[in-house]
Motif scaffolding. Structure first.
Motif, mmCIF file in Angstrom:
data_model
loop_
_atom_site.group_PDB
_atom_site.id
_atom_site.type_symbol
_atom_site.label_atom_id
_atom_site.label_comp_id
_atom_site.label_asym_id
_atom_site.label_seq_id
_atom_site.Cartn_x
_atom_site.Cartn_y
_atom_site.Cartn_z
ATOM 1 N N GLY A 63 0.688 -1.166 -0.037
ATOM 2 C CA GLY A 63 -0.009 0.071 0.038
ATOM 3 C C GLY A 63 0.975 1.202 0.068
ATOM 4 O O GLY A 63 1.935 1.033 -0.402
ATOM 5 N N ARG A 64 0.375 2.508 0.475
ATOM 6 C CA ARG A 64 1.054 3.666 0.226
ATOM 7 C C ARG A 64 2.121 3.542 1.443
ATOM 8 O O ARG A 64 1.936 2.777 2.565
ATOM 9 C CB ARG A 64 0.095 4.778 0.530
ATOM 10 C CG ARG A 64 -0.245 5.045 1.991
ATOM 11 C CD ARG A 64 -1.206 6.261 1.786
ATOM 12 N NE ARG A 64 -1.877 6.357 3.432
ATOM 13 C CZ ARG A 64 -1.102 7.040 4.446
ATOM 14 N NH1 ARG A 64 -0.095 7.431 4.181
ATOM 15 N NH2 ARG A 64 -1.804 7.165 5.452
ATOM 16 N N SER A 65 3.095 4.176 1.534
ATOM 17 C CA SER A 65 3.886 4.557 2.510
ATOM 18 C C SER A 65 3.117 4.971 3.782
ATOM 19 O O SER A 65 2.641 5.904 3.426
ATOM 20 C CB SER A 65 5.359 5.258 2.320
ATOM 21 O OG SER A 65 6.200 5.265 3.206
ATOM 22 N N GLN A 66 3.095 4.728 4.877
ATOM 23 C CA GLN A 66 2.545 5.155 5.793
ATOM 24 C C GLN A 66 3.018 4.607 7.270
ATOM 25 O O GLN A 66 4.017 3.617 7.414
ATOM 26 C CB GLN A 66 0.907 4.416 6.016
ATOM 27 C CG GLN A 66 1.014 3.057 5.841
ATOM 28 C CD GLN A 66 -0.648 2.631 5.877
ATOM 29 O OE1 GLN A 66 -1.438 2.893 6.451
ATOM 30 N NE2 GLN A 66 -0.770 1.459 5.055
ATOM 31 N N GLY A 77 13.122 0.355 4.641
ATOM 32 C CA GLY A 77 14.240 0.869 3.938
ATOM 33 C C GLY A 77 13.560 1.903 2.732
ATOM 34 O O GLY A 77 14.274 2.080 1.866
ATOM 35 N N HIS A 78 12.339 2.119 2.773
ATOM 36 C CA HIS A 78 11.748 2.994 1.546
ATOM 37 C C HIS A 78 12.089 4.467 1.602
ATOM 38 O O HIS A 78 12.440 5.045 0.739
ATOM 39 C CB HIS A 78 10.328 2.714 1.509
ATOM 40 C CG HIS A 78 9.540 3.428 0.506
ATOM 41 N ND1 HIS A 78 9.657 3.536 -1.021
ATOM 42 C CD2 HIS A 78 8.802 4.961 0.478
ATOM 43 C CE1 HIS A 78 9.189 4.176 -1.611
ATOM 44 N NE2 HIS A 78 8.503 5.130 -0.726
ATOM 45 N N GLU A 79 11.922 5.029 2.863
ATOM 46 C CA GLU A 79 12.202 6.482 3.033
ATOM 47 C C GLU A 79 13.563 6.918 3.151
ATOM 48 O O GLU A 79 14.310 6.464 3.845
ATOM 49 C CB GLU A 79 11.327 6.846 4.225
ATOM 50 C CG GLU A 79 9.874 6.780 4.126
ATOM 51 C CD GLU A 79 9.268 7.312 3.181
ATOM 52 O OE1 GLU A 79 9.660 8.193 2.735
ATOM 53 O OE2 GLU A 79 7.942 6.905 2.640
ATOM 54 N N GLY A 80 13.806 7.787 2.391
ATOM 55 C CA GLY A 80 15.125 8.520 2.272
ATOM 56 C C GLY A 80 15.666 8.987 3.829
ATOM 57 O O GLY A 80 16.691 8.816 4.431
#
Length: 362
Positions: free
Chosen positions: A233-236, A320-323
């Protein structure tokens, strides 16, 4: 000799010729197949996973300690042969059309002074957040970090590295497309090199979209723990829950910590591994389902696990998706916990810290 006996035995003799000896040797339950200490096995497999044809699982008997001398260094590989995560920043792949004009030396591996344009024709810059974060975290502990997106570097992967880190590569990242375009051969040489590296006792760390690469290679799916990316789903925001607090990558973390990610759904679901952390789907405002039909994994949605695999060590995480999760002194919720989790996971795969400690039995 009895003619009826000969008629009965002939099909069995033919079967013995057709079936490999390794398959005939598989007996007993999976638990019975993977037993014994490394000293007892002395280089031969402790047991064979019938799906992947390798020794894998939580038993150290699946590890090959061949006395290889390794340097205190790792190779970070982030080549994207498809969609590219924003935290990887500008492309470093010499075969990418956007880079070809730079005439980079081959194989192109940034080994030191990673952001210095005087040292490298295409250094890391402010956009290469994930790679730079790994360099910072590991160099602080005296570990030499090499960074590459050159498939030729993977073709030449050698036992000098204590671990190779797949930092969100995508699709057929180990395929030499450029060589294929000119009619060359051995397009899968990098696959062969990775497999032999692991078989010789090397460490593998897969981060985030390491699960979205090499879909068609069964051996690699096994390296990920019998798992692969399906959707998200969306990053949340959600709560990461430590389910094994005895492992070096989790023991100093709070039992529950807030974090934001894409929370990958997995098909197949990992098996025969040491689960380290999960996400509590009840804390995901939009739920765990994504495009398509996957509803999530309910009350046990793993995000990190480890195993011994085909002679080597494998520590993997879908996080590890978010910088911002990779940045120093980040105010991003859970960044400090994630970085500690990742750093100790890498060091355990390198053999610098205890690897894949089992959870306490209830």
């Amino acid at each position: 000799m009895n003619a009826n006996w000969l008629k009965m035995m002939a099909p069995l003799a033919a079967l013995a010729i057709l079936v490999p000896a390794s398959a005939l040797a598989i007996t007993g339950s999976p638990k019975e197949q993977i037993t014994g200490s490394p000293k007892e096995h002395q280089g031969r497999p402790a047991g064979i996973d019938p799906v992947y044809g390798v020794c894998r699982g939580v038993d150290p008997g699946c590890y090959h300690d061949w006395g290889t001398e390794r340097d205190n260094k790792v190779l970070v590989y982030s080549r994207t042969a498809g969609p590219r995560h924003a935290n990887l920043g500008r492309v470093l792949d010499p075969d990418n059309p956007s880079v070809q004009g730079a005439a980079l030396p081959r194989p192109y591996v940034i080994t030191h002074d990673h952001s210095d344009p005087a040292a490298w024709p295409r250094p890391l810059d402010g956009s290469n957040v994930a790679q730079a974060g790994l360099v910072r975290m590991l160099e602080a502990d005296g570990i030499e970090v090499h960074v590459t997106e050159d498939v030729q570097a993977m073709e030449r992967l050698n036992a000098g590295y204590r671990a190779v880190i797949f930092m969100s590569p995508t699709r057929d990242t180990l395929w030499n497309h450029a060589r294929g375009a000119t009619g060359g051969t051995r397009l899968d040489w990098a696959r062969e090199s990775l497999r032999k590296y692991v078989q010789g006792g090397g460490g593998f760390v897969g981060v985030h979209n390491a699960f979205g690469t090499e879909y068609g290679w069964q051996w690699y799916e096994g390296l990920l723990g019998n798992a692969n990316y399906y959707n998200h789903g969306r990053s949340q925001p959600g709560d990461v829950v430590v389910v094994n607090d005895r492992d070096v990558s989790t023991r100093d973390l709070p039992r529950r910590w807030r974090f934001s990610d894409e929370w990958y759904n997995l098909v197949p679901f990992p098996t025969g591994v040491n689960f380290l952390a999960t996400v509590d789907e009840r804390t995901l405002a939009d739920g765990a389902g994504g495009e398509g039909s996957h509803p999530g994994h309910g009350d046990f949605h793993p995000v990190t696990w480890c195993q011994y695999y085909d002679g080597g060590r494998s520590w993997v995480t879908t996080l590890g998706h978010e910088g911002a999760a990779f940045q120093e002194n980040s105010t991003f919720p859970g960044a400090a916990e994630f970085q500690a989790h990742l750093k100790h996971g890498i060091k355990s795969a390198m053999g610098l810290e205890p690897f894949c400690t089992p959870a306490k039995r209830k």
